[in-house]
Design an enzyme around this catalytic site. Structure first.
Site, mmCIF file in Angstrom:
data_model
loop_
_atom_site.group_PDB
_atom_site.id
_atom_site.type_symbol
_atom_site.label_atom_id
_atom_site.label_comp_id
_atom_site.label_asym_id
_atom_site.label_seq_id
_atom_site.Cartn_x
_atom_site.Cartn_y
_atom_site.Cartn_z
ATOM 1 N N SER A 188 0.831 -1.197 0.000
ATOM 2 C CA SER A 188 0.000 0.000 0.000
ATOM 3 C C SER A 188 0.870 1.253 0.000
ATOM 4 C CB SER A 188 -0.970 -0.039 1.183
ATOM 5 O OG SER A 188 -2.000 0.913 1.015
ATOM 6 N N ASP A 283 -10.302 -4.250 -3.614
ATOM 7 C CA ASP A 283 -9.440 -3.163 -3.168
ATOM 8 C C ASP A 283 -9.625 -1.967 -4.097
ATOM 9 O OD1 ASP A 283 -7.388 -1.498 -2.365
ATOM 10 O OD2 ASP A 283 -5.789 -2.959 -2.647
ATOM 11 N N HIS A 313 -7.719 -5.616 0.448
ATOM 12 C CA HIS A 313 -6.549 -4.826 0.800
ATOM 13 C C HIS A 313 -6.063 -5.238 2.195
ATOM 14 C CE1 HIS A 313 -4.135 -1.143 0.234
ATOM 15 N NE2 HIS A 313 -4.213 -1.015 1.545
#
Length: 341
Positions: A188, A283, A313
């Protein structure tokens, strides 16, 4: 093990059919993908909790840390973990060095940055995952905690990531890493910072990473449409949370056009480090991660791409309760090991 963790883990061992019934009666399908039954139950439970967008950053950090502790697996036994500090432009950065059990001599290395939108997260966020990569790939991992917003806004995090990577290269012998065989990676926000480090190596002329590991990376902080809309309300990262992260991280929305904020906007990606790009099916960041992988390929960069279609995610921190997440993380570790060895 706490009572709460015991209850959560026992519950998530129930058969998929029961978990789906407890989560609304039918599997959650988006964009032709079906969410893992355990992730679906977590999403239903998570929707009942206050969003971190209703919290101040300090409280959000604490709440996220507590929640992840219920889901993450145990660190790999035998992996040696050494706390240390990395010199940063704003002061020492907390870090941990992971070395495979029984390893001798220098090893390929990876500098790793955790997820959290540049606002939340710490060394514990990816502790288990770093131990897993070190164990399976047989490499040294330097897990670095960069400064967080809003106390430290852009470009503090970029400066920290670049400094940490360059320090690892300069101190490879002390870290038991092989100079020239050191990669950079993260998930991320950590994937975003890793992509920027790879680009900055080209722009500034310092040693390029041996590989860039980008797990569900943020590649364009202004991305609209696609999975940002279809997965806008999917646990644990929503489009609203992404906006909250951006508001705390950036000094002004216009900074999203900077290539060090949105690496997707760099027009020339040629000559960058080989990339391993992994996205999650459920996600908001899925499509921009895939688009960046495609842009790298078009520029002639070697890319290994995979989408874990059934996972959400932050699955790197769910290895203790979602077998598919654990399997995906083990595969990533194997791919990193193959790339660096």
């Amino acid at each position: 093990m706490s009572l709460q963790k015991f209850i959560v883990r026992t519950l998530l061992k129930l058969p998929d059919g029961i978990l789906v019934k407890m989560s609304g009666g039918k599997p959650l399908a988006i964009d032709g993908r079906i969410l893992d039954a355990r992730a679906q139950l977590l999403a239903v439970q998570g929707a009942r909790q206050p969003s971190i967008t209703t919290l101040d950053p300090a409280t959000a950090r604490s709440a996220t840390s507590e929640g992840l502790s219920l889901l993450d697996g145990a660190p790999r036994s035998g992996v040696e973990v050494q706390p240390l500090h990395v010199p940063g432009p704003g002061g020492p950065l907390d870090a941990r060095l992971y070395l495979p059990a029984g390893s001798t001599g220098p090893l390929p290395g990876l500098v790793f940055f955790h997820f959290g939108g540049c606002v939340i997260g710490d060394l514990d966020t990816c502790h288990t995952f770093c131990s897993m990569i070190s164990d399976i790939a047989g490499i040294a991992i330097l897990n670095v905690a960069y400064r967080l917003a809003p106390e430290h806004k852009y470009p503090a995090q970029v400066h920290d990531a670049v400094a940490a990577y360059q320090w690892a290269q300069a101190n490879a012998e002390d870290l038991r890493m092989i100079p020239g065989r050191i990669g950079v990676g993260g998930d991320s926000a950590g994937g975003y910072l890793s992509a920027v480090v790879a680009q900055e190596a080209k722009r500034q002329g310092f040693a390029a990473p041996a590989v860039q590991l980008l797990i569900y990376p943020v590649t364009d902080w202004g991305w609209k449409g696609g999975s940002m809309e279809s997965c806008a309300d999917v646990y644990p990262l929503t489009a609203e949370i992404m906006e909250w992260f951006g508001a705390h991280y950036l000094n002004a929305p216009s900074e999203a056009d900077d290539v060090r904020v949105s690496p997707m906007k760099e027009p020339d990606l040629s000559g960058l480090a080989p990339a391993i790009v992994v996205t999650a099916g459920f996600d908001p960041l899925r499509d921009q991660g895939k688009a960046y992988a495609d842009k790298l390929k078009a520029a002639g960069v070697s890319v290994t791409y995979a989408c874990e279609d059934s996972l959400p995610h932050a699955f790197t921190a769910m290895t203790g309760v979602i077998p598919a997440a654990n399997a995906a993380c083990e595969k990533i570790a194997r791919d990193v090991g193959a790339a660096l060895r």
